[in-house]
Design an enzyme around this catalytic site. Structure first.
Site, short mmCIF file in Angstrom:
data_model
loop_
_atom_site.label_atom_id
_atom_site.label_comp_id
_atom_site.label_asym_id
_atom_site.label_seq_id
_atom_site.Cartn_x
_atom_site.Cartn_y
_atom_site.Cartn_z
N PRO A 1 -7.57 7.88 -4.29
CA PRO A 1 -9.03 7.71 -4.23
C PRO A 1 -9.49 7.15 -2.89
O PRO A 1 -8.93 6.16 -2.41
CB PRO A 1 -9.32 6.73 -5.38
CG PRO A 1 -8.03 5.99 -5.60
CD PRO A 1 -6.94 6.97 -5.26
N GLY B 1 4.02 11.00 -8.44
CA GLY B 1 4.91 9.97 -8.95
C GLY B 1 5.61 9.15 -7.88
O GLY B 1 5.54 9.45 -6.69
N HIS C 1 0.44 4.33 -2.56
CA HIS C 1 0.18 5.70 -2.10
C HIS C 1 1.32 6.64 -2.45
O HIS C 1 1.12 7.84 -2.60
CB HIS C 1 -0.09 5.70 -0.59
CG HIS C 1 -1.48 5.26 -0.25
ND1 HIS C 1 -2.14 5.68 0.88
CD2 HIS C 1 -2.35 4.44 -0.89
CE1 HIS C 1 -3.35 5.13 0.93
NE2 HIS C 1 -3.48 4.37 -0.15
N ASN D 1 -3.86 8.43 4.65
CA ASN D 1 -2.72 7.84 5.36
C ASN D 1 -2.77 7.97 6.87
O ASN D 1 -2.19 7.14 7.59
CB ASN D 1 -1.42 8.49 4.88
CG ASN D 1 -1.13 8.24 3.41
OD1 ASN D 1 -1.46 7.18 2.88
ND2 ASN D 1 -0.55 9.21 2.74
N ARG E 1 0.83 -1.21 0.00
CA ARG E 1 0.00 0.00 0.00
C ARG E 1 0.86 1.26 0.00
O ARG E 1 0.51 2.26 -0.65
CB ARG E 1 -0.92 -0.03 1.22
CG ARG E 1 -1.94 1.10 1.26
CD ARG E 1 -2.97 0.80 2.35
NE ARG E 1 -3.99 1.82 2.44
CZ ARG E 1 -4.09 2.72 3.42
NH1 ARG E 1 -3.17 2.72 4.39
NH2 ARG E 1 -5.06 3.61 3.44
N ASP F 1 8.26 8.60 -5.95
CA ASP F 1 9.45 9.35 -5.57
C ASP F 1 9.78 9.27 -4.08
O ASP F 1 10.60 10.05 -3.57
CB ASP F 1 9.28 10.82 -5.96
CG ASP F 1 8.08 11.49 -5.29
OD1 ASP F 1 7.39 10.82 -4.49
OD2 ASP F 1 7.82 12.67 -5.57
N THR G 1 -9.17 -15.24 2.88
CA THR G 1 -7.72 -15.50 3.03
C THR G 1 -6.98 -14.16 3.11
O THR G 1 -6.26 -13.78 2.19
CB THR G 1 -7.18 -16.32 1.85
OG1 THR G 1 -7.52 -15.64 0.61
CG2 THR G 1 -7.77 -17.71 1.82
N HIS H 1 -6.25 -5.84 -2.71
CA HIS H 1 -7.09 -5.96 -1.52
C HIS H 1 -7.41 -7.42 -1.18
O HIS H 1 -8.25 -7.69 -0.33
CB HIS H 1 -8.39 -5.16 -1.71
CG HIS H 1 -8.19 -3.69 -1.57
ND1 HIS H 1 -9.21 -2.78 -1.67
CD2 HIS H 1 -7.07 -2.95 -1.33
CE1 HIS H 1 -8.74 -1.55 -1.52
NE2 HIS H 1 -7.45 -1.63 -1.31
N THR H 2 -6.71 -8.33 -1.82
CA THR H 2 -6.80 -9.73 -1.41
C THR H 2 -6.00 -9.96 -0.13
O THR H 2 -6.08 -11.03 0.48
CB THR H 2 -6.30 -10.67 -2.53
OG1 THR H 2 -6.53 -12.02 -2.15
CG2 THR H 2 -4.80 -10.49 -2.78
#
Length: 316
Positions: free
Chosen positions: A161, A70, A64, A92, A60, A72, A239, A191-192
């Site tokens: 988003p 970009g 993010h 965040n 994640r 960076d 899972t 998101h698994t």
């Protein structure tokens, strides 16, 4: 002869332009820090052994990072006197995690190859290694990104988003990064693994109709209409610590945890791809690797732009 000399100059200029424009390469550190990949891999393995959930957190962080000006390493910067960073942005704040793992790995990289491996590249490698460690696909990470010296909380608030997004907002957000609808559906498969806070799925379980009633009811018991904001639920109820295609199977059964998840299977054009991935793990893995490479190439700093941070939390 003059014509040949002119062509030679044009060729040199083209090569210089190619290098300046920053084509990332899997072999970027092969001579300057050949042990870089193994150091990151070992650090990720130790972190996941200590806490399985951190694998999803590292994945994640890369996402993010890339979605805000970009890939960076800006998501890693602490606030300072000149800017308010991205760590306290809405997507965040009390949510992004894994920073200590990044610090530990960066310290090992600095010990082996001082001032060589960027924090942005560290995030890209750690994301891949986390996916692999949790049972997912591998890919050759393109490397050579440099680190920003600044960050923007406002850009993070507008570029990432939120979990309340509808499909059109998700498509617009990904399109702004040069990513397609197919990339959107594919990368959502991350998101698994991982968890989400009650504040992120409360609206979905109380206000939406496109959710399995028993699933919603079970979530309401731990996530009331007010309070318990930080109570966690798995993004994949089957899972949550294994990287597979059950995320898509959940969507078919109206058991997506977030509003934005279930939007991908809600009577729209994205339904077809969700069905394909739910039926074919190999296809999902192949496309996920491709989309991760594409996302990792969003506006990298290369050449002389940015810097190689010594400490990922602050500019040199």
């Amino acid at each position: 002869m003059a014509c040949f000399h002119l062509m030679f100059l044009i060729l040199i200029a083209a090569v210089a332009s190619f290098q300046t424009n920053g084509q990332l390469s899997p072999n970027y550190y092969s001579s300057t820090c050949p042990q870089a990949l193994s150091i990151v891999k070992a650090g990720v393995a130790v972190a996941i052994k200590n806490e399985t959930r951190v694998g999803a957190s590292l994945l994640r962080l890369h996402f993010h990072d890339c979605f805000v000006n970009g890939c960076d390493g800006s998501v890693l910067l602490d606030d300072n006197a000149t800017f308010i960073g991205e760590k306290t942005a809405v997507p965040n704040n009390n949510s992004a995690r894994g920073f200590n793992v990044v610090d530990n790995i960066k310290a090992q990289l600095e010990k082996a190859c001082p001032g060589v491996v960027s924090c942005a590249d560290l995030l890209a490698i750690a994301a891949r290694d986390s996916v692999v460690k949790l049972g997912g696909p591998s890919w050759n990470v393109r490397l050579g990104r440099r680190d920003s010296t600044t960050a923007s909380r406002s850009a993070a608030n507008t570029s990432i988003p939120p979990p309340t997004s509808n499909l059109s907002a998700l498509i617009s957000s990904f399109s702004a990064q040069g990513l397609s609808i197919k990339d959107l559906v594919t990368l959502a498969g991350s998101h698994t693994i991982g968890m989400a806070r009650c504040t992120s799925f409360r609206g979905h379980i109380y206000n939406d109709s496109n959710i399995d009633p028993s699933f919603a009811s079970s979530l309401r018991r731990k996530c009331p209409r007010s309070g318990n904001d930080s109570v966690l639920a798995p993004l994949d109820l089957q899972t949550p610590t294994f990287f597979d295609n059950f995320y898509y199977k959940n969507l078919l059964n109206k058991k997506g945890l977030l509003h934005s998840d279930q939007e991908l299977f809600n009577g729209s054009s994205t339904d077809v791809l969700v069905k394909r991935y739910a039926a074919n793990t190999s296809l999902f893995f192949l496309k996920f690797a491709e989309s991760m490479i594409k996302m990792g190439n969003i506006k990298p700093l290369t050449g002389t732009a940015g810097e190689i941070r010594i400490n990922c939390r602050k500019a040199n």
